[in-house]
Design an enzyme around this catalytic site. Structure first.
Site, short mmCIF file in Angstrom:
data_model
loop_
_atom_site.label_atom_id
_atom_site.label_comp_id
_atom_site.label_asym_id
_atom_site.label_seq_id
_atom_site.Cartn_x
_atom_site.Cartn_y
_atom_site.Cartn_z
N LYS A 183 -15.87 9.99 6.00
CA LYS A 183 -16.24 8.69 6.54
C LYS A 183 -15.06 7.75 6.36
O LYS A 183 -14.82 7.23 5.28
CB LYS A 183 -17.47 8.10 5.84
N GLU A 259 -10.67 6.92 -6.85
CA GLU A 259 -9.37 6.25 -6.93
C GLU A 259 -9.64 4.79 -6.56
O GLU A 259 -9.81 4.46 -5.39
CB GLU A 259 -8.37 6.92 -5.98
N CYS A 293 -2.97 -0.06 -3.47
CA CYS A 293 -3.58 -0.10 -4.80
C CYS A 293 -2.55 0.08 -5.91
O CYS A 293 -2.83 -0.23 -7.07
CB CYS A 293 -4.66 0.96 -4.92
N GLU A 390 -6.73 -8.13 -8.32
CA GLU A 390 -5.89 -7.37 -7.40
C GLU A 390 -5.62 -8.26 -6.19
O GLU A 390 -6.55 -8.71 -5.52
CB GLU A 390 -6.59 -6.08 -6.98
#
Length: 489
Positions: A183, A259, A293, A390
């Protein structure tokens, strides 16, 4: 609109059981895919239903009953063909990626090559899935272990690396003998569908690889995490969503690998090669407009070289060219959407209100849309959101520290633990800092650390499991222990 050499790579239907399934074929709606650089609609992709997702899972389960019986070499040969087709179509795949994701074309080409490297790697690594003969506890017994595919894999992938985040999961799954349902992000489904088309051409059996696209993430994710035929879920994305998926998978005790988010420190010590540190920081921070990331999130610079580093870093940033990634001269593209733009702007505003100084940038670009100026903030402190959150944008907040202990404390002062970087020429400091950083990946005098040969993954709330390297296939395998008794001496 972009032009492809092979127009058949631009797919707008779901790929289920070896067939392209469009609107009206158990699929009721579609969703538009936008070019973030121009805002134009480049395609309208069929929205998979829960029923279509179930069909994909069933197909993967059925297909892997034969696929797992292939020899490792037979599977490897198919994967190698897929790898070669990807490389042969690198330019078209890069064009598709830049059109739907926005990154510069040069970065897209590099990602296609990087993504293909995982297929090549695991084609070979699948041949090295070894069991053991273990010394027995009885003279009439023998202990043997073997490794077998875990089962159907569900892979949920993000928009920031729409090619490589798929191949990094699909390659080990297929090499291990598993079937897979992918997906992709609804923002960037075209790269996934193009990969599926090339996999079909490479000879992947019908049903062994499926792609379902849907804007109804909750419903499709719910099916992938609850369906008992799915035995493993692998996800790359936010920590918040990762925790939710892990909780959902607990009901059927699925194997998971996650992750998740990052908050990477980039530490520059006073003995560092500043030119190398600036070059590394530029590569780490501004790749994909900071939407990675593992990109440098917080730049921590020792007080003795702080001002000089800021000056050199500012000079290097002047070479960046913001714009449409299709322009060969552009080195940094737009943010993915308006929500991303708003989040980046709020982080900068928060830092300024708390005392940060804008060295360069600090506002949305005059280009409009979702373009944000590459930004340097200095005089930053730990009260600011840019320290704890982040960023996922072209914002470089620079913090000052005094001692090694200060750097270690600041770097580890986060719930995340994916990637960290530091620059030093002191061998003692190299070992001390490396062993003290609570991160799964550490770049030492190096700002770009991703490679198919190394284990990629984090600690703490940055996730579980490893992707790539010899360890990357382990999450797609189960160990079976066989005790053979009654043997005559």
């Amino acid at each position: 609109m972009f032009k492809l050499k092979d127009l058949a790579l631009l797919k707008t239907q779901n790929f289920i059981d070896g067939v392209w399934v469009g609107k009206g074929q158990s699929i009721l709606s579609s969703t538009d895919v936008h070019n973030p650089a121009t805002g134009e609609v480049i395609a309208s992709v069929a929205n998979a239903s829960v029923a279509a997702t179930k069909k994909a899972i069933n197909a993967a389960h059925r297909a892997m009953q034969e696929w797992k019986m292939y020899t490792a070499k037979e599977r490897a040969n198919v994967l190698k063909t897929w790898f070669q087709l990807i490389m042969d179509n690198q330019e078209d795949l890069a064009m598709i990626m830049t059109a739907e994701q926005g990154k510069p074309l040069a970065e897209s080409r590099a990602e296609v090559s990087y993504g293909a490297s995982f297929i090549e790697w695991f084609a070979e690594e699948g041949k090295r899935v070894y069991g053991d003969v273990i010394p027995s506890h009885g003279r009439d017994k023998r202990i043997v272990t073997l490794k077998q595919p875990v089962g159907v894999v569900a892979a949920i992938t993000p928009w920031n690396f729409p090619n490589a985040m798929i191949t990094r999961k699909a390659a080990p799954a297929l090499a291990a003998g598993c079937g897979i349902v992918i997906k992709p992000s609804v923002k960037t489904p075209l790269s996934a569908l193009a990969l599926a088309e090339l996999g079909r051409r490479a000879g992947l059996p019908d049903g062994i690889l499926n792609v379902v696209v849907s804007s109804d993430c909750e419903a499709i994710g719910g099916e992938l995490t609850s369906n008992p035929l799915v035995r493993k879920v692998t996800f790359t994305g936010s920590t918040t969503v990762g925790k939710l998926l892990m909780a959902q998978c607990a009901k059927t005790v699925k194997k998971t690998s996650m992750e998740l988010g990052g908050n990477a420190p980039f530490i520059v010590f006073d003995d560092a090669d500043l030119d190398a540190a600036v070059k590394g920081a530029m590569a780490s921070k501004f790749r994909n407009a900071g939407q990675t990331c593992v990109c440098a999130n917080r730049l921590l610079v020792q007080e003795g070289v702080y001002n000089e580093f800021v000056e050199r870093f500012t000079e290097a940033m002047a070479q960046l060219k913001l714009g449409n990634g299709m322009d060969a001269a552009v080195t940094i593209g737009p943010l993915i959407d308006e929500k991303a733009l708003s989040n980046v702007a709020s982080l900068v505003d928060d830092a300024i209100q708390k005392g940060a100084e804008v060295v360069v940038g600090g506002k949305a670009s005059a280009l409009g849309g979702t373009f944000y100026e590459p930004t340097i903030l200095k005089s930053c402190d730990q009260s600011m959101r840019v320290f704890s959150e982040e960023i996922f944008g072209p914002i470089a907040p620079i913090f000052q520290f005094k001692t090694d202990e200060d750097a270690i404390h600041m770097a580890n002062d986060t719930e995340f633990g994916l990637a960290a970087y530091f620059y030093t020429r002191d061998i003692n400091r190299l070992w001390k800092i490396s062993e003290s950083l609570e991160y799964g990946i550490v770049g030492i005098n190096e700002g770009v650390i991703s490679t198919e040969a190394a284990p990629f993954g984090g600690v703490k709330e940055s996730g579980t499991g490893r992707e790539g390297s010899k360890y990357g296939i382990d999450d797609y395998l189960e160990i079976k222990y066989m005790c053979i008794g009654g043997l005559k001496q």
